[in-house]
Scaffold this motif. Structure first.
Motif, PDB file in Angstrom:
ATOM      1  N   LEU A 123      -2.964  -6.312  -2.392  1.00  0.00           N
ATOM      2  CA  LEU A 123      -3.343  -4.946  -2.739  1.00  0.00           C
ATOM      3  C   LEU A 123      -4.755  -4.979  -3.301  1.00  0.00           C
ATOM      4  N   GLU A 149       0.827  -1.209   0.000  1.00  0.00           N
ATOM      5  CA  GLU A 149       0.000   0.000   0.000  1.00  0.00           C
ATOM      6  C   GLU A 149       0.865   1.265   0.000  1.00  0.00           C
ATOM      7  N   TYR A 193      -6.731   0.227  -5.492  1.00  0.00           N
ATOM      8  CA  TYR A 193      -5.396   0.761  -5.785  1.00  0.00           C
ATOM      9  C   TYR A 193      -5.039   0.527  -7.261  1.00  0.00           C
TER      10      TYR A 193
END
Length: 482
Positions: free
Chosen positions: A385, A13, A389
């Motif tokens: 993830l 992240e 994102y």
């Protein structure tokens, strides 16, 4: 195990946020550039060609020396020089610097223009390789040919500066074509603001696909080759958007080596072109900024979008890759030489905007893009993830790119109208979208190669095979850096 997975997720992240944040910052700058360029064009629309342009600027236009370094240009040099000699400008001379060519470039010039050795006094204000001879022609007093030992483009330009006598010189490539009124348009800032103006850049465009005869572009057409088409949109965005925007706030850090006007006295004061770099055009502009800021003198380094220099774009991936790696290497070399400018208050907007932009786009940009293209999809596939994102990265990488490319093309058509046919505009709009899906990523690979060459201190220029505007020739890579 859970702790390791949690740590991996946090790391993923952080990397994703860094990549996305950097991308948003870059694209935000591009949007600001687009707005500044639009404001500049609306506020100062191009002057119409013809008699009005001549009447407005010819009487006050200072003499100009066109400096055209030539290395192994035997197949195209005669036509290029004829084109330069026919420019519409009240007082100019053409100085061709034969930089130790091995292919008969000098003999072609001697035979074509009936040159003879002449005595021409010149100062040794800037260092360069020895001059072997100076040639002129009785029937063509505007033409001077300097024959010197090979030293590279920067060295050849320094020799031309020493030999020239005009207060303004124009740096260009011997294999490029200038529009007939290009000098008259480019000199406008020197006429309107003679005390402050030290340098002016003009637009470089892709000649591939255009109809060319006797050194003149008769009809503007988009290239037929896909790679040249992609570069056409790239050049439009770089020159019309980025250069015009930074010029408006006096933070321009590069004037293309293919076409730029400089005040000779200031360039000599700054030490001329720097040896030992492949980014001599960018290096000189930064040196001029430093000179004027250090002396605390008001100055202006401008960009004028109307004067056009036409250059041939590579149509081969290997040749283009070598060219782009060299350009990026030159930007990194300039940043390293002048890294103390970054964020230093005495250098004003150049320190913050100009060098901040180089740091973000040229120094960090290739590495950050590589991280984004490789790591974010891998983290998403590994499940560390979230999809949000990934979608944010794709939006930053592709959606913004399409908007900016199409916006630059729309700006060009609304103000300059260089492409008269509607189908050409449709084609270029499609290319403006397409370039974000493959070409941009390939360009980043070439920039990474430039980073590697920079770290290994490579000084190679490479060889670029050009078809030529009337033949085929091999020449050192040049062309207008976008």
């Amino acid at each position: 195990m859970a702790a390791i997975a949690s740590g991996l997720q946090v790391m993923a992240e952080i990397i994703a946020l860094f990549v996305i944040g950097t991308g948003l910052l870059q694209n935000g700058i591009y949007l600001i550039q687009l707005g500044l360029a639009a404001a500049a064009l609306i506020q100062t629309p191009p002057t119409a060609s013809g008699g009005l342009l001549w009447r407005r600027y010819a009487d006050a236009a200072p003499p100009i020396a066109l400096l055209a370094p030539a290395y192994n240009e035997a197949l195209t040099i005669a036509e290029s020089v004829r084109s330069l000699l026919s420019l519409h400008y009240p007082s100019f001379e053409v100085i061709v610097i034969n930089d130790g060519s091995r292919d008969g470039t000098l003999q072609v010039l001697i035979d074509t223009f009936e040159l003879r050795p002449i005595q021409r006094h010149h100062e040794q204000a800037i260092a360069h390789a020895p001059i072997r001879g100076v040639y002129g022609a009785a029937h063509q007093p505007r033409l001077i040919v300097v024959d010197k030992e090979n030293g590279g483009k920067a060295d050849a330009l320094n020799a031309g500066i020493n030999v020239s006598r005009a207060p303004i010189f124009c740096s260009m490539d011997a294999d490029s074509l200038l529009e007939p009124d290009a000098l008259l348009r480019a000199v406008k800032p020197f006429v309107e603001d003679p005390e402050r103006t030290v340098a002016v850049g003009g637009t470089v465009r892709i000649a591939n696909g255009c109809t060319i005869s006797h050194g003149r572009v008769l009809e503007v057409r988009p290239p037929r080759n896909l790679l040249a088409l992609l570069q056409t949109v790239e050049y439009l965005r770089a020159f019309l958007m980025a250069r015009l925007a930074w010029s408006r706030i006096n933070a321009l850090t590069i004037i293309s080596g293919a076409f730029g006007l400089f005040r000779r006295a200031r360039v000599i004061e700054a030490g001329g072109y720097t040896h030992g770099t492949v980014g001599e055009d960018m290096e000189l502009v930064v040196k001029l900024h430093r000179l004027m800021r250090d002396k605390r003198l008001p100055y202006r380094i401008a960009f004028v979008p109307e004067p056009v220099c036409w250059t041939e774009a590579p149509e081969d991936l290997r040749v283009l890759g070598r060219q782009r790696a060299r350009w990026h290497r030159g930007a990194l070399e300039t940043f390293e030489r002048h890294r103390d400018v970054l964020l230093k208050p005495r250098y004003g907007r150049v320190a913050v905007v100009g060098f901040g932009y180089i740091l973000l786009v040229d120094v960090l940009g290739p590495i950050v893009e590589l991280l984004g293209y490789v790591l974010i999809p891998l983290f998403w596939l590994a499940g560390v993830l979230s999809t949000a994102y990934l979608l944010a990265f794709l939006a930053v990488s592709f959606t913004f790119g399409v908007v900016i490319s199409v916006g630059a093309l729309a700006l060009e058509e609304s103000e300059l109208r260089r492409f008269p046919r509607a189908r050409d505009l449709v084609l270029l709009t499609g290319v403006a979208v397409l370039e974000n899906f493959g070409y941009r990523q390939l360009n980043n690979f070439w920039r990474l190669r430039g980073v590697w060459q920079y770290l290994n201190r490579s000084q190679s220029w490479g060889t670029m095979t050009r078809k030529g505007f009337g033949g085929t020739a091999a020449a050192p890579q040049s062309g207008g850096r976008p």
